[in-house]
Write an enzyme that holds these catalytic residues in place. Sequence first.
Site: not given
Ligand code: SAH
Ligand code: SF4
Length: 377
Positions: A94, A107, A114, A118, A121, A356
């Site tokens: 996406e 974006c 991934c 996390c 996420c 995000c």
């Molecule tokens: N993997 C990289 C980039 C993609 S995530 C990273 O983690 O930095 C981009 C941002 O979205 C990150 O700062 C992550 O912490 C945030 N993020 C992930 N899940 C989210 C959610 N459900 N609500 C808000 N931000 C979120």
């Molecule tokens: Fe991967 Fe989501 Fe963690 Fe970013 S926030 S590193 S996309 S698992």
Amino acid sequence: MSPPAVDLRGLSLAELGRLVAELGEQPFRAQQIYRGLHRRGARTFDELTDLPRALREKLAGRARLAALAIDLAQVSADGTIKYRLRTHDDRFLEAVFMPEKGRNTLCVSSQVGCAMGCTFCRTATMGLIRNLTTSEILDQIYAVERDLAARGLGGAETGSSGPRAGVPHTDRILSNLVFMGMGEPLHNLDNLLPALEHLLAEEGLNLSHRHITVSTSGLVPEIERFGREATVKLAISLNGTTDAQRARLMPVNRKYPLARLLAACRSFPSKIGRRLTFEYVVLEGENDSEGDLDRLARIAKSVPAKVNLIAYNENPGLGFRSPPEARVQAFRAGLEARGVDAFIRKNRGRDIAAACGQLAVEGMGKRKLRVLEVLPS
Ligand code: SAH
Ligand code: SF4
């Protein structure tokens, strides 16, 4: 016969020079091909319209030109467009277009899924399916530019119906890129770094390095390499202020605890005066206490870095809650009062799950997901 392995869009100008020489062509052809691909965004051999047909055919015999298909485009009430793109091997990723006054940001993704796991996420629930190639990273931008132009969102010449072959990037629509879609960009550095080169190249898209931001969960050796080899901006997803708390949210913290991460941040080279940004997803009752505020301010000042606060977007089933808006605002004010530059990231496209951390491709459940690893070794 299987298609040629070399993807034309992934080649540097020097590599194109060698290819052109092998084909017995004049050296200037390399630059012509490069401009066709990266400045005009040609996505098929036929769209390299300034090359003689015979050369296009010779090229097609030696290289392939992978194009992502736009599988779905969802338009939000706020103008955000979420694109679902399909790779040649039927993987989905996406990219999210966010129009704003004075700038248009895309974006983009760096991987399908991934590996970082996390816990808050949605992309993490897919596991890592595969890295995107350099060509695929770039083609997200080229495919979306083409679609936006067809929608009449481009410069002076747009408004035509249907996609225009080879829309020149000189009246391009996108001004800013953030690598904050699916995936951990620094887990795919070997493909990311050449993609950044193409995006910055004068003969190519010619974006400003100040307008590209890569976001990472905190892979320390890769942050160091990125600092040496890239010139664009870096954002670190901090999300926690103690090791125990951050490790619960981001397993990467077990491998690279805060002390190591922050040491890497402090020595991150500030080419072009780039200052690091910490992203901090505010999770209600999890990382939004007064103690967190104090620690976050101390950490940010010690680097120094600015802070982007992101209100958590709830993902059903993951067990975390969005904070009330007032809490995020209080956090921002608290950081400012402690001498830290802090901003609240606007939430875009929530109605189409484009915000995000909401990116994950539906309908993958029936496929057997191959989770390659939990953490990169
Ligand atoms: N993997 C990289 C980039 C993609 S995530 C990273 O983690 O930095 C981009 C941002 O979205 C990150 O700062 C992550 O912490 C945030 N993020 C992930 N899940 C989210 C959610 N459900 N609500 C808000 N931000 C979120
Ligand atoms: Fe991967 Fe989501 Fe963690 Fe970013 S926030 S590193 S996309 S698992």
